[in-house]
Motif scaffolding. Sequence first.
Motif, PDB file in Angstrom:
ATOM      1  N   ASN A 133     -32.949 -14.072  71.543  1.00 28.02           N
ATOM      2  CA  ASN A 133     -32.573 -13.477  70.255  1.00 28.02           C
ATOM      3  C   ASN A 133     -32.824 -14.447  69.096  1.00 28.02           C
ATOM      4  O   ASN A 133     -32.281 -14.280  68.004  1.00 28.02           O
ATOM      5  N   VAL A 134     -33.653 -15.456  69.326  1.00 32.10           N
ATOM      6  CA  VAL A 134     -33.944 -16.473  68.312  1.00 32.10           C
ATOM      7  C   VAL A 134     -35.223 -16.093  67.564  1.00 32.10           C
ATOM      8  O   VAL A 134     -36.317 -16.090  68.139  1.00 32.10           O
ATOM      9  N   ILE A 135     -35.090 -15.748  66.279  1.00 35.80           N
ATOM     10  CA  ILE A 135     -36.232 -15.341  65.455  1.00 35.80           C
ATOM     11  C   ILE A 135     -36.787 -16.572  64.729  1.00 35.80           C
ATOM     12  O   ILE A 135     -36.064 -17.218  63.970  1.00 35.80           O
ATOM     13  N   ASN A 136     -38.040 -16.876  64.977  1.00 33.80           N
ATOM     14  CA  ASN A 136     -38.671 -18.040  64.345  1.00 33.80           C
ATOM     15  C   ASN A 136     -39.113 -17.685  62.925  1.00 33.80           C
ATOM     16  O   ASN A 136     -40.292 -17.617  62.605  1.00 33.80           O
ATOM     17  N   HIS A 137     -38.112 -17.429  62.071  1.00 39.60           N
ATOM     18  CA  HIS A 137     -38.382 -17.048  60.688  1.00 39.60           C
ATOM     19  C   HIS A 137     -37.096 -17.233  59.895  1.00 39.60           C
ATOM     20  O   HIS A 137     -36.038 -17.510  60.469  1.00 39.60           O
ATOM     21  N   PHE A 138     -37.164 -17.062  58.561  1.00 39.20           N
ATOM     22  CA  PHE A 138     -35.957 -17.188  57.739  1.00 39.20           C
ATOM     23  C   PHE A 138     -35.398 -15.831  57.344  1.00 39.20           C
ATOM     24  O   PHE A 138     -34.386 -15.739  56.659  1.00 39.20           O
ATOM     25  N   TYR A 139     -36.077 -14.741  57.756  1.00 34.84           N
ATOM     26  CA  TYR A 139     -35.544 -13.388  57.597  1.00 34.84           C
ATOM     27  C   TYR A 139     -36.115 -12.509  58.707  1.00 34.84           C
ATOM     28  O   TYR A 139     -36.996 -12.930  59.458  1.00 34.84           O
ATOM     29  N   CYS A 140     -35.607 -11.298  58.829  1.00 36.20           N
ATOM     30  CA  CYS A 140     -36.052 -10.396  59.884  1.00 36.20           C
ATOM     31  C   CYS A 140     -37.384  -9.755  59.490  1.00 36.20           C
ATOM     32  O   CYS A 140     -37.402  -8.857  58.639  1.00 36.20           O
ATOM     33  N   ASP A 141     -38.464 -10.202  60.088  1.00 30.85           N
ATOM     34  CA  ASP A 141     -39.793  -9.680  59.802  1.00 30.85           C
ATOM     35  C   ASP A 141     -40.377  -9.053  61.063  1.00 30.85           C
ATOM     36  O   ASP A 141     -39.950  -9.360  62.185  1.00 30.85           O
ATOM     37  N   ASN A 142     -41.376  -8.193  60.870  1.00 29.48           N
ATOM     38  CA  ASN A 142     -41.941  -7.420  61.987  1.00 29.48           C
ATOM     39  C   ASN A 142     -42.444  -8.280  63.137  1.00 29.48           C
ATOM     40  O   ASN A 142     -42.032  -8.113  64.298  1.00 29.48           O
ATOM     41  N   VAL A 143     -43.375  -9.189  62.832  1.00 31.38           N
ATOM     42  CA  VAL A 143     -44.088  -9.926  63.882  1.00 31.38           C
ATOM     43  C   VAL A 143     -43.168 -10.802  64.719  1.00 31.38           C
ATOM     44  O   VAL A 143     -43.180 -10.706  65.957  1.00 31.38           O
ATOM     45  N   PRO A 144     -42.333 -11.667  64.118  1.00 30.74           N
ATOM     46  CA  PRO A 144     -41.436 -12.479  64.956  1.00 30.74           C
ATOM     47  C   PRO A 144     -40.404 -11.654  65.717  1.00 30.74           C
ATOM     48  O   PRO A 144     -39.979 -12.048  66.800  1.00 30.74           O
ATOM     49  N   LEU A 145     -40.007 -10.500  65.156  1.00 31.38           N
ATOM     50  CA  LEU A 145     -39.075  -9.630  65.878  1.00 31.38           C
ATOM     51  C   LEU A 145     -39.721  -9.033  67.125  1.00 31.38           C
ATOM     52  O   LEU A 145     -39.149  -9.091  68.222  1.00 31.38           O
ATOM     53  N   LEU A 146     -40.914  -8.479  66.963  1.00 36.76           N
ATOM     54  CA  LEU A 146     -41.598  -7.851  68.094  1.00 36.76           C
ATOM     55  C   LEU A 146     -41.953  -8.859  69.177  1.00 36.76           C
ATOM     56  O   LEU A 146     -42.069  -8.508  70.353  1.00 36.76           O
TER      57      LEU A 146
END
Length: 313
Positions: A172-185
């Motif tokens: 559940n660790v998103i490599n970003h500073f907000y919820c974006d499509n590519v890192p979520l998928l």
Amino acid sequence: MAPGNQTPVTEFILVGVSDRPDLQIPLFFVFLVIYGLTVAGNVGIITLTSVDSQLQTPMYFFLRHLAIINLGNSTVIAPKMLVNFLDSKKTISYYGCAAQLGGFLVFIVAEVFLLAAMAYDRYVAICNPLLYMVVVSPQICLLMVSLTYLYSLTTALTVSSCVFSVSYCSSNVINHFYCDNVPLLALSCSDTYIPETAVFTFSGTNLFFSMIIVLVSYFNIVLAVLRIRSSEGRQKAFSTCASHMMAVTVFYGTLLFMYLQPRTNHSLDTDKMASVFYTLVIPMMNPFIYSLRNKDVKDALKRFLITHVNCSN
């Protein structure tokens, strides 16, 4: 992992711009200043274009909505980002993440097409000045902006629904500073073909058609300006769209940098840096681009300040 052992994700962890602990406080103050300038600049543009009688033209109607979009885009992302700089957990709830993605998509798609509408407005003003107030009437302006918001909302609901229709049950660790499509998928533990196709299709289509409008508009503007005999006339015609050309170049240049990178050189870290630019830096820059290079806005600011100083006295 066996299907029976998969636990649905209820929250995500946002890595942020950097995961280095020693950079969290300095970055907090850097982005606090950026967000503060963004709010001040865009609220200033919204106020001036709303209250000043000299700025009640189609160009400034569109500029007001660009400021609203820039303010909205930054506000969807910056407050949570700032909190996470100070929070060791850096979590965002599942539904909070979905809402942030949806909000981001609404404003970024709206900005893409509003910039195209502004390019068309400049094309009509320079190439068909006698028909300007007929072709770009207040009713047409309102229709264009309303369709822009409606389309961006539809796109956001469609894409975010696709992205959150897949299962998230491992990391559940998103490599970003907000919820974006590519890192979520990238975190999904189910087939992502449909949401990836939706993201690619909408992104490519939106960028292609908006850029066609911008390029065709400015191609015709350049031709019209070159046909003007006097250098003073050419300079005056060019000055009416110089600010918009600068804003369009910076915005589309950043998006093209992201989408036209070779897959071998593409990384989420590069995406993060580009995202910082078009979600936080550009919304901060736009008010200054449109005010520092625009005599009408500078004069309106002087009138506004003089009026309020006289009222206070």
